[in-house]
Motif scaffolding. Structure first.
Motif, mmCIF file in Angstrom:
data_model
loop_
_atom_site.group_PDB
_atom_site.id
_atom_site.type_symbol
_atom_site.label_atom_id
_atom_site.label_comp_id
_atom_site.label_asym_id
_atom_site.label_seq_id
_atom_site.Cartn_x
_atom_site.Cartn_y
_atom_site.Cartn_z
ATOM 1 N N LYS A 26 59.700 35.229 50.588
ATOM 2 C CA LYS A 26 60.585 35.519 49.470
ATOM 3 C C LYS A 26 61.728 36.437 49.903
ATOM 4 O O LYS A 26 61.566 37.299 50.761
ATOM 5 C CB LYS A 26 59.804 36.171 48.324
ATOM 6 C CG LYS A 26 58.817 35.241 47.632
ATOM 7 C CD LYS A 26 59.542 34.124 46.889
ATOM 8 C CE LYS A 26 58.594 33.123 46.267
ATOM 9 N NZ LYS A 26 57.850 33.704 45.138
ATOM 10 N N ARG A 104 68.930 32.772 48.510
ATOM 11 C CA ARG A 104 68.550 33.086 47.139
ATOM 12 C C ARG A 104 68.132 34.552 47.044
ATOM 13 O O ARG A 104 68.008 35.233 48.063
ATOM 14 C CB ARG A 104 67.405 32.182 46.670
ATOM 15 C CG ARG A 104 66.207 32.189 47.601
ATOM 16 C CD ARG A 104 65.242 31.048 47.330
ATOM 17 N NE ARG A 104 64.555 31.204 46.039
ATOM 18 C CZ ARG A 104 64.560 30.284 45.088
ATOM 19 N NH1 ARG A 104 65.242 29.155 45.246
ATOM 20 N NH2 ARG A 104 63.889 30.468 43.961
ATOM 21 N N ASP A 106 64.910 36.152 45.277
ATOM 22 C CA ASP A 106 63.680 35.885 44.524
ATOM 23 C C ASP A 106 63.203 37.104 43.749
ATOM 24 O O ASP A 106 62.684 36.976 42.633
ATOM 25 C CB ASP A 106 62.562 35.443 45.472
ATOM 26 C CG ASP A 106 62.870 34.125 46.142
ATOM 27 O OD1 ASP A 106 62.999 33.117 45.437
ATOM 28 O OD2 ASP A 106 63.007 34.124 47.383
ATOM 29 N N MET A 150 69.373 34.247 39.883
ATOM 30 C CA MET A 150 68.049 33.755 39.525
ATOM 31 C C MET A 150 68.118 32.643 38.482
ATOM 32 O O MET A 150 67.318 31.697 38.519
ATOM 33 C CB MET A 150 67.188 34.913 39.017
ATOM 34 C CG MET A 150 66.833 35.938 40.086
ATOM 35 S SD MET A 150 65.892 37.345 39.412
ATOM 36 C CE MET A 150 65.598 38.300 40.906
ATOM 37 N N GLN A 153 68.970 29.477 40.321
ATOM 38 C CA GLN A 153 67.923 28.962 41.211
ATOM 39 C C GLN A 153 66.632 28.625 40.481
ATOM 40 O O GLN A 153 65.690 28.114 41.075
ATOM 41 C CB GLN A 153 67.637 29.980 42.320
ATOM 42 C CG GLN A 153 66.939 31.252 41.834
ATOM 43 C CD GLN A 153 67.019 32.406 42.813
ATOM 44 O OE1 GLN A 153 67.937 32.493 43.630
ATOM 45 N NE2 GLN A 153 66.057 33.310 42.743
ATOM 46 N N GLY A 156 62.902 34.047 38.947
ATOM 47 C CA GLY A 156 62.807 35.205 39.822
ATOM 48 C C GLY A 156 62.010 36.306 39.158
ATOM 49 O O GLY A 156 61.508 36.152 38.040
#
Length: 274
Positions: A26, A104, A106, A150, A153, A156
């Protein structure tokens, strides 16, 4: 430095770190990662195989923490950003860099903060603004910038370090208590608002914890260590590692159904009304 005489007044049960699901690989943005609880969280997430971006104003502390992590976890991916969380542009840049590097964000860990112990009649406007800017507004800037990514994506986890003083109150800590109560309220409001985006938002509320900041307050007699121990049912201060363990749990898949929660880790302080 000599060990603090205030760290514990009784033998504590040996700390035993656990393993939490879903943290390996992550991307974690950790503010205040150069020292204290933030540094302990960096070690905890590194132990689980997370990829880390550490943000702090303390460049030397960041370098030291990065070196520690790379020595302890040879395959770790860790980057540092020297910036203030009170600067929205710098926060946005840090989030953009983290997303570009790791693809990203996370997990966001909001750890950066300051203490503010002063009688309220002596509190200056500048001191009030500084506490609110760092301990509350900075948390919002980081949370908003990370959450925008988040949402894109698909989810999160956000864990903000508030304080037991975000749920209780204390004389001579007005600005700090107000800011930390704001973090708790922010946590609950955003948990409700962002649940539809699969973003969990929780808060960690530590009690008195043996950090360098705590040691400084004790050394300056800004706080009375003996009185604090006497008031704490477990008769000791917490450790940064114990606080990091709470964040690991809240950020992990083990806490997948927990959002909007303020988890207190204070040795029983807020449970004891007397």
């Amino acid at each position: 430095m000599n060990p603090s005489p205030y760290k514990t007044s009784q033998t504590a049960q040996a700390f035993a770190p656990a393993v939490y699901a879903g943290l390996a690989g992550k991307s974690v943005l950790n503010t205040g990662g150069a020292s204290g609880i933030g540094r302990a969280m960096a070690h905890g997430f590194a132990r689980h195989g997370a990829r880390l971006t550490l943000l702090d104003l303390d460049a030397a502390g960041l370098a030291a923490t990065k070196a520690e992590l790379e020595a302890a976890y040879p395959h770790i991916e860790v980057e540092t950003v020297t910036a203030s969380i009170t600067d929205p542009a710098a926060v946005e840049a840090a989030c953009a860099d983290t997303e570009a590097r790791f693809g990203r964000i996370d997990i966001l860990l909001n750890n950066a903060g300051i203490s503010m112990n002063k009688p309220s009649l002596e509190l200056t406007p500048d001191e009030w603004r500084r506490a609110i800017d760092i301990d509350l507004s900075g948390v919002f800037y980081c949370t908003q910038a990370a959450a925008r990514r988040m949402v894109r994506q698909g989810g999160g986890s956000i864990v903000s370090t508030a304080s037991m003083w975000g749920l209780a109150s204390s004389a001579r800590r007005l600005a700090y208590c107000a800011a930390k109560a704001g973090v708790v309220s922010l946590t609950r409001s955003l948990a409700a608002e962002w649940a539809e985006h699969n973003i969990r938002v929780n808060a960690l509320c530590p009690g008195y914890t043996s950090t360098a900041l705590m040691e400084s307050l004790l050394a300056r007699k800004a706080i009375d260590g003996d009185a604090l121990l006497a008031r704490t049912p477990l008769r000791r201060f917490g450790t940064p590692e114990e606080m990091a363990e709470v964040a690991l749990f809240l950020a992990s898949d083990s806490a997948a159904f927990i959002t909007g929660h303020a988890l207190v880790s204070d040795g029983g302080w807020t449970a004891d009304g007397f």
